[in-house]
Design a protein around this motif. Sequence first.
Motif, PDB file in Angstrom:
ATOM      1  N   VAL A 135       0.853  -1.190   0.000  1.00  0.00           N
ATOM      2  CA  VAL A 135       0.000   0.000   0.000  1.00  0.00           C
ATOM      3  C   VAL A 135       0.885   1.235   0.000  1.00  0.00           C
ATOM      4  O   VAL A 135       1.847   1.320   0.774  1.00  0.00           O
ATOM      5  CB  VAL A 135      -0.932   0.018   1.232  1.00  0.00           C
ATOM      6  N   GLU A 136       0.565   2.205  -0.854  1.00  0.00           N
ATOM      7  CA  GLU A 136       1.373   3.424  -0.921  1.00  0.00           C
ATOM      8  C   GLU A 136       1.248   4.191   0.390  1.00  0.00           C
ATOM      9  O   GLU A 136       0.149   4.366   0.934  1.00  0.00           O
ATOM     10  CB  GLU A 136       0.914   4.305  -2.079  1.00  0.00           C
ATOM     11  N   ASP A 137       2.371   4.652   0.920  1.00  0.00           N
ATOM     12  CA  ASP A 137       2.390   5.433   2.154  1.00  0.00           C
ATOM     13  C   ASP A 137       2.352   6.916   1.797  1.00  0.00           C
ATOM     14  O   ASP A 137       3.330   7.476   1.307  1.00  0.00           O
ATOM     15  CB  ASP A 137       3.653   5.109   2.965  1.00  0.00           C
ATOM     16  N   TYR A 138       1.203   7.531   2.062  1.00  0.00           N
ATOM     17  CA  TYR A 138       1.000   8.928   1.677  1.00  0.00           C
ATOM     18  C   TYR A 138       1.789   9.843   2.604  1.00  0.00           C
ATOM     19  O   TYR A 138       1.711   9.729   3.825  1.00  0.00           O
ATOM     20  CB  TYR A 138      -0.478   9.286   1.745  1.00  0.00           C
ATOM     21  N   ARG A 139       2.563  10.746   2.054  1.00  0.00           N
ATOM     22  CA  ARG A 139       3.345  11.684   2.837  1.00  0.00           C
ATOM     23  C   ARG A 139       3.602  12.933   2.009  1.00  0.00           C
ATOM     24  O   ARG A 139       3.427  12.939   0.787  1.00  0.00           O
ATOM     25  CB  ARG A 139       4.663  11.052   3.294  1.00  0.00           C
ATOM     26  N   MET A 140       4.021  13.998   2.684  1.00  0.00           N
ATOM     27  CA  MET A 140       4.235  15.289   2.037  1.00  0.00           C
ATOM     28  C   MET A 140       5.719  15.485   1.737  1.00  0.00           C
ATOM     29  O   MET A 140       6.527  15.569   2.670  1.00  0.00           O
ATOM     30  CB  MET A 140       3.750  16.436   2.928  1.00  0.00           C
ATOM     31  N   PRO A 141       6.107  15.554   0.467  1.00  0.00           N
ATOM     32  CA  PRO A 141       7.516  15.819   0.144  1.00  0.00           C
ATOM     33  C   PRO A 141       7.845  17.287   0.388  1.00  0.00           C
ATOM     34  O   PRO A 141       6.936  18.100   0.616  1.00  0.00           O
ATOM     35  CB  PRO A 141       7.585  15.479  -1.352  1.00  0.00           C
ATOM     36  N   PRO A 142       9.110  17.656   0.348  1.00  0.00           N
ATOM     37  CA  PRO A 142       9.447  19.078   0.461  1.00  0.00           C
ATOM     38  C   PRO A 142       8.818  19.862  -0.690  1.00  0.00           C
ATOM     39  O   PRO A 142       8.560  19.315  -1.764  1.00  0.00           O
ATOM     40  CB  PRO A 142      10.977  19.103   0.413  1.00  0.00           C
ATOM     41  N   ILE A 143       8.588  21.135  -0.481  1.00  0.00           N
ATOM     42  CA  ILE A 143       7.793  21.950  -1.393  1.00  0.00           C
ATOM     43  C   ILE A 143       8.340  21.954  -2.813  1.00  0.00           C
ATOM     44  O   ILE A 143       7.580  22.002  -3.789  1.00  0.00           O
ATOM     45  CB  ILE A 143       7.683  23.400  -0.850  1.00  0.00           C
ATOM     46  N   TRP A 144       9.666  21.877  -2.981  1.00  0.00           N
ATOM     47  CA  TRP A 144      10.239  21.962  -4.327  1.00  0.00           C
ATOM     48  C   TRP A 144       9.996  20.704  -5.157  1.00  0.00           C
ATOM     49  O   TRP A 144      10.246  20.703  -6.354  1.00  0.00           O
ATOM     50  CB  TRP A 144      11.735  22.284  -4.255  1.00  0.00           C
TER      51      TRP A 144
ATOM     52  N   LYS B 298      10.004  14.623 -12.703  1.00  0.00           N
ATOM     53  CA  LYS B 298      10.895  13.497 -12.454  1.00  0.00           C
ATOM     54  C   LYS B 298      10.132  12.387 -11.736  1.00  0.00           C
ATOM     55  O   LYS B 298       9.021  12.591 -11.236  1.00  0.00           O
ATOM     56  CB  LYS B 298      12.106  13.946 -11.638  1.00  0.00           C
ATOM     57  N   ASP B 299      10.735  11.212 -11.700  1.00  0.00           N
ATOM     58  CA  ASP B 299      10.088  10.047 -11.116  1.00  0.00           C
ATOM     59  C   ASP B 299      10.199  10.103  -9.593  1.00  0.00           C
ATOM     60  O   ASP B 299      11.136   9.569  -8.995  1.00  0.00           O
ATOM     61  CB  ASP B 299      10.734   8.758 -11.653  1.00  0.00           C
ATOM     62  N   SER B 300       9.231  10.771  -8.954  1.00  0.00           N
ATOM     63  CA  SER B 300       9.207  10.868  -7.495  1.00  0.00           C
ATOM     64  C   SER B 300       7.765  11.021  -7.047  1.00  0.00           C
ATOM     65  O   SER B 300       6.850  11.176  -7.867  1.00  0.00           O
ATOM     66  CB  SER B 300      10.034  12.072  -7.004  1.00  0.00           C
ATOM     67  N   ILE B 301       7.554  11.003  -5.738  1.00  0.00           N
ATOM     68  CA  ILE B 301       6.195  11.097  -5.211  1.00  0.00           C
ATOM     69  C   ILE B 301       5.599  12.480  -5.445  1.00  0.00           C
ATOM     70  O   ILE B 301       4.388  12.670  -5.253  1.00  0.00           O
ATOM     71  CB  ILE B 301       6.139  10.751  -3.712  1.00  0.00           C
TER      72      ILE B 301
END
Length: 437
Positions: free
Chosen positions: A295-304, A310-313
């Motif tokens: 299951v994908e773990d939902y989280r907040m990446p840094p604002i930038w 690119k291949d990221s959350i």
Amino acid sequence: MPLRIAAVSLISLSLLAACGGGGTPGTQTDFGRLVALKPGVQDTLRTTLKVNVVFVGYRQTRPGSVPGAREVTTADFAETLPKTYDTIARIPSAYGTTERTGNTFDYTYNYVFADQAFEDSFFSFLTQNGTAQSLTSQQAQYNCQSTRVTRVEPGDPDTLTDGFVCPTPAANISREITGNLEIDGNLTENWLADNAGQLGVNPGEYTVFLVNWYDRPDFQFHSYTRADAIDTDIGPLDEAGQFGKRGSRRLIAWGGSVRESAPAQRVWFYDLSANPDPWTEAYNVTNRDLNGDGVEDYRMPPIWEYGTRKDSIGYARKVGPDLARVTRYIALNLLFTPSPLYRVALTPPRQPGEIELDVHLEQGAGAANPQAVFDVPLTQTRVAPCSPSRGSRTPCGSGPSAGSSPRPTSASSCWRKKTSARPSTRTPSSSGFSSSA
């Protein structure tokens, strides 16, 4: 076996204050007439609560335009934030039947976008009050997108245990973290509270500051700290007790502090432009499933990372809905109007045979005698009307806290019976009352 009801902290005494007050309706007592609480009657306390949501560094989407990745539209908040909320007893409700506590909140929201002058002053404050420090392990792991980072001596060993660098930054991050300006979270909270009036915001009302420094020319990579925080059970002389020096204790949010000789402030800030949050593993923007449960773990990446190609959350992601989620599930649900773990009222049909009030005071060296600060007879007088058919006694005892410390502390506890003096098995974060058969 009679039920035993224990208050886990002085915060719980706020319920006792609700027993007092003026007004004609209610039950007369020696110290006033009960209005909010009606002993023996199950009732609902309904409160209208104003919540200020202040955007600092975020730009509002123009009417008719599609929101940009780092823009905010209040429509996202209107769709996510609740209009009303009934608190529940979380542990009893987990067994299948929702058990409401009798507290209902009706929310009103005040959205404020800070002006240029406020933002200039605030980010200047951060710059002037920050101290350059080495990257933490988590910040270096963000750059590498792996745990293969190199340990180095920290820039200031008094505030950080170890520094780290990333030999080769990963290709899928949007921007390499090249610095770590560390800023005291408590000072930042106090500045926001002291200057909220410039925006027409009363810091005594529940207020969320959502911060974005990234889209300014004076931006610096930064994190917030409480470098002097210690584990009082271990003590500051043992490195294991110096929690504030650990890289994993760097923060992107802070609030809820109390200042002496100052009005109450109900301020909490959340800064997505800070270096990635270690607690939610926001430094890992590559792996969507962190624990391997499918299951994908939902989280907040840094604002930038928001809106990156690119291949990221952060791929094609917009910050507005995430900020609304943070406001609802953290600010409202966990901080401002939380649901207690256990029951906060003595509800029929099962009533206790005795009531135990358990209060713990922890004080530093030179503080007043705890028994002079906490008035036991007065507390008993206030408690008695809330359970008119039962009496209470609350003897007190005191002794040194565990752990070695250059500034000795003492702990004082009051129990209904001296024979009840035993180590508490309740978690510090529990609120309200806990009951056990």
